[in-house]
Design a protein around this motif. Structure first.
Motif, short mmCIF file in Angstrom:
data_model
loop_
_atom_site.label_atom_id
_atom_site.label_comp_id
_atom_site.label_asym_id
_atom_site.label_seq_id
_atom_site.Cartn_x
_atom_site.Cartn_y
_atom_site.Cartn_z
N ILE A 134 0.84 -1.20 0.00
CA ILE A 134 0.00 0.00 0.00
C ILE A 134 0.88 1.25 0.00
N GLN A 135 1.94 1.18 0.77
CA GLN A 135 2.85 2.32 0.85
C GLN A 135 3.41 2.67 -0.53
N ALA A 136 3.85 1.62 -1.24
CA ALA A 136 4.44 1.86 -2.56
C ALA A 136 3.42 2.48 -3.51
N CYS A 137 2.20 1.96 -3.48
CA CYS A 137 1.17 2.48 -4.40
C CYS A 137 0.78 3.90 -4.03
N LYS A 138 0.79 4.18 -2.71
CA LYS A 138 0.45 5.54 -2.28
C LYS A 138 1.48 6.52 -2.81
N GLU A 139 2.74 6.12 -2.71
CA GLU A 139 3.81 7.01 -3.21
C GLU A 139 3.59 7.31 -4.69
N LEU A 140 3.26 6.25 -5.43
CA LEU A 140 3.08 6.41 -6.87
C LEU A 140 1.92 7.36 -7.16
N ALA A 141 0.82 7.15 -6.44
CA ALA A 141 -0.36 7.98 -6.68
C ALA A 141 -0.08 9.42 -6.28
N GLN A 142 0.71 9.57 -5.21
CA GLN A 142 1.06 10.93 -4.75
C GLN A 142 1.83 11.66 -5.85
N THR A 143 2.70 10.92 -6.54
CA THR A 143 3.50 11.53 -7.60
C THR A 143 2.62 12.09 -8.70
N THR A 144 1.68 11.27 -9.17
CA THR A 144 0.91 11.72 -10.33
C THR A 144 -0.26 12.59 -9.92
N ARG A 145 -0.56 12.57 -8.63
CA ARG A 145 -1.74 13.33 -8.21
C ARG A 145 -1.55 14.83 -8.42
N THR A 146 -0.33 15.29 -8.22
CA THR A 146 -0.09 16.72 -8.40
C THR A 146 -0.15 17.12 -9.86
N ALA A 147 -0.18 16.12 -10.77
CA ALA A 147 -0.24 16.45 -12.19
C ALA A 147 -1.66 16.34 -12.72
N TYR A 148 -2.64 16.25 -11.81
CA TYR A 148 -4.02 16.00 -12.24
C TYR A 148 -4.73 17.31 -12.54
N GLY A 149 -5.45 17.35 -13.62
CA GLY A 149 -6.28 18.53 -13.91
C GLY A 149 -5.52 19.61 -14.64
N PRO A 150 -6.26 20.66 -15.04
CA PRO A 150 -5.67 21.73 -15.85
C PRO A 150 -4.55 22.47 -15.11
N ASN A 151 -4.67 22.59 -13.79
CA ASN A 151 -3.63 23.31 -13.06
C ASN A 151 -2.57 22.36 -12.53
N GLY A 152 -2.56 21.14 -13.05
CA GLY A 152 -1.58 20.17 -12.56
C GLY A 152 -0.18 20.61 -12.91
N MET A 153 0.76 20.23 -12.06
CA MET A 153 2.15 20.58 -12.32
C MET A 153 2.72 19.64 -13.38
N ASN A 154 3.77 20.09 -14.05
CA ASN A 154 4.44 19.21 -14.99
C ASN A 154 5.52 18.41 -14.29
N LYS A 155 5.83 17.25 -14.81
CA LYS A 155 6.93 16.46 -14.28
C LYS A 155 8.05 16.48 -15.31
N MET A 156 9.24 16.50 -14.81
CA MET A 156 10.37 16.40 -15.72
C MET A 156 10.93 15.00 -15.55
N VAL A 157 10.78 14.17 -16.56
CA VAL A 157 11.21 12.78 -16.46
C VAL A 157 12.37 12.59 -17.41
N ILE A 158 13.45 12.03 -16.91
CA ILE A 158 14.57 11.71 -17.80
C ILE A 158 14.68 10.20 -17.82
N ASN A 159 14.43 9.61 -18.96
CA ASN A 159 14.36 8.15 -18.97
C ASN A 159 15.75 7.54 -19.11
N HIS A 160 15.79 6.21 -19.21
CA HIS A 160 17.09 5.53 -19.18
C HIS A 160 17.94 5.85 -20.39
N LEU A 161 17.35 6.39 -21.44
CA LEU A 161 18.15 6.76 -22.59
C LEU A 161 18.52 8.24 -22.54
N GLU A 162 18.27 8.85 -21.39
CA GLU A 162 18.56 10.27 -21.17
C GLU A 162 17.74 11.18 -22.07
N LYS A 163 16.54 10.73 -22.45
CA LYS A 163 15.66 11.62 -23.20
C LYS A 163 14.82 12.36 -22.18
#
Length: 557
Positions: free
Chosen positions: A33-62
């Protein structure tokens, strides 16, 4: 060393060394549950029109800068097994309806968070699961009552724009009117009367420079390629499409030609040239004035193509060739033969043009109901254009979902609060211990408007109490007004903020199933991961003599 080393008693003694196991509520369930909560917390701030953007750098450095949950999850390679389940649910949502991935995450995370409270209170896992299942069934029964409108005519651009706007708004807040209109034009122009709509027929071509408002819709295809020959524009084009290189025929097998003297050498190369010319001439006489090839273009062939005024375009990818065939109604020929009239493609004009400083070849249809429409997106940076492409993707998917099911429910938390209200009262009427779980299920719905409020910088509790108050009076369509001051409400039907019914339906279903699957786990047993320091790769085993059959040791990778 012949001593027997005793193993620790308990579960570990029957597994190999290095295996881990976690069991019971404390270790397994709460950890998951803890792990899933963390995950949901991450994307929750990106929900909706005023959601924040995330900067993701993947394993290929894109680098990705986005608030689209599906992209974030695809690029974060989530390792935790329980969190992976929720990610899979969100991918299923992406495949099923193409939008609402964040809703699945936020909702599943909330369900698990509340389940944790119930389990700490002392309910058993099975009671929580039973309650959740009952509540899910009930909420899917109640969902059709929330339907407040339906799309009447999807062939009308204005109506389609209104439907697509909310989906685009959550990704590109501020540009939604302009983008929704573009997407609607593209979708409507390729939406046939028969009514089957394919998402694949809306292409996006991203070209750097200018601003978003310089984007446009073209009926036909746009390729970021230059033409090969001298001819750069053709009206009323008849197109021959070859999936082979535009070159002279090469023999299938290796051939050796024995040349005795200089004349033979001259005749040999001359013969080759004449053959090439004959082929190009035959193609030109069939009425063709544009040649599209999937392979390389030989200099010789290009010379003759220019002589006969053929425009030559080279496309590297097979997919592009296939799509082009679909657009112009041609057939890709596997060898250089003059096409028959049936195999030729037709198109109003093919021309080379410059957008910004990028050369593009446009295959343009004048008639409205083309097979393929292309959105030419302009933007100042690549990241911005990628994000706009995701917004377009959501918009097109929304159109596709509405083709399948025209019903719409109010957005901005209105549906969620209505369901929460009704499920709470349904929970009151249930006798068993499940009622606690049912009420928590209702509470989980509140996280959606709460996330919207918190991302807009407003107190969640204030908004939710207001929403409940209005919904108790029977105004089903009241939702959170993002543009208003403070926690203000607004009728979503009038504001035109509506979501397709299927997005909510599948969202609730997949999120609940994922949460229940995570709760059902009471033991995690991890074998020792294969590997360790990688030995230098040798064929077979070091102990084997040469010539022996090499043994396959690393088959599990």
């Amino acid at each position: 060393m012949a001593m027997h080393v005793p193993k620790a008693p308990g579960f570990a003694q029957m597994l190999k060394d290095g295996a881990k196991h976690y069991s019971g509520l404390e270790e397994a369930v709460f950890r998951n549950i803890q792990a899933c909560k963390e995950l949901a917390q991450t994307t929750r701030t990106a929900y909706g029109p005023n959601g924040m953007n995330k900067m993701v750098i993947n394993h290929l450095e894109k680098l990705f800068v986005t608030n689209d949950a599906a992209t974030i999850l695809r690029e974060l390679e989530v390792q935790h097994p329980a969190a992976k389940m929720i990610v899979m649910a969100s991918h299923m949502q992406e495949q099923e309806v193409g939008d609402g991935t964040n809703f699945v995450l936020v909702f599943a995370g909330a369900l698990l968070e509340l389940a944790e409270e119930l389990l700490r209170m002392g309910l058993s896992v099975s009671e929580v699961i039973e309650g959740y299942e009952l509540a899910m069934k009930k909420s899917l029964e109640l969902l059709p009552d929330c339907v407040c409108a339906s799309a009447k005519n999807l062939h009308d651009v204005e109506e389609a724009t209104a439907m697509i706007r909310p989906a685009v708004m959550s990704k590109q807040y501020g540009n939604e009117d302009f983008l929704a209109n573009l997407i609607a034009q593209a979708c409507v122009s390729i939406f046939p009367e028969s009514g089957n709509f394919s998402v694949d027929n809306v292409r996006v071509c991203k070209i750097l420079g200018c601003g978003l408002t310089a984007s446009s819709v073209l009926h036909g295809m746009v390729f970021k390629k230059e033409t090969e020959g001298d001819v750069t524009s053709v009206k009323d084009a008849k197109i021959a499409i070859f999936s082979c290189p535009f070159d002279c025929m090469v023999t299938e097998t290796k051939g050796t030609v024995l040349i005795k003297n200089a004349d033979e050498l001259l005749n040999f190369s001359k013969g080759e040239e004449d053959m090439m010319e004959a082929q190009v001439k035959a193609i030109s006489e069939a009425g063709v004035n544009v040649v599209v090839t999937g392979g390389k273009v030989a200099d010789m062939a290009l010379h003759y193509a220019n002589k006969y005024q053929l425009m030559v375009v080279r496309l590297n990818s097979k997919w592009d060739l296939r799509r082009l065939c679909k657009t112009v109604g041609g057939v890709a020929l596997p060898r250089l033969t003059p096409p028959t009239p049936e195999e030729m493609g037709h198109c109003n004009s093919v021309y080379l043009t410059e957008v910004g400083d990028t050369q593009v070849v446009v295959f343009k249809h004048e008639k409205e109901d083309g097979a393929i429409a292309t959105l030419v997106i302009r933007g100042s940076t690549d990241n911005l254009m990628d994000d706009i492409e995701r917004a377009i993707d959501d918009g097109v998917n929304t159109f596709k979902v509405l083709v399948r099911d025209k019903r719409l429910v109010p957005g901005a938390g209105a549906t969620e609060i209505e369901l929460a209200r009704q499920i709470t009262s349904y929970g009151e009427s249930c006798p068993g211990l499940e009622q606690y779980a049912i009420k928590k299920f209702a509470e989980a719905f509140e996280t959606v408007p709460r996330a919207l409020a918190e991302n807009s910088g407003i107190k969640g509790n204030e908004l939710i109490s207001k929403l409940y108050a209005v919904h108790h009076e029977g105004n089903k369509n009241m939702g959170f007004d993002i543009e208003g001051e403070g926690a203000s409400l607004k009728d979503m039907l009038e504001a035109g903020i509506l979501e397709p019914y299927l997005v909510k339906y599948w969202g609730i279903k997949l999120a609940t199933n994922a949460a229940i699957t995570v709760l059902r786990v009471d033991q995690i047993i991890m074998a020792k991961p294969a590997g360790g320091p990688r030995a230098p790769k040798q064929q077979g085993h070091w102990d084997k003599d040469e010539g022996d059959e090499p043994e396959h040791f690393d088959t599990h990778h």
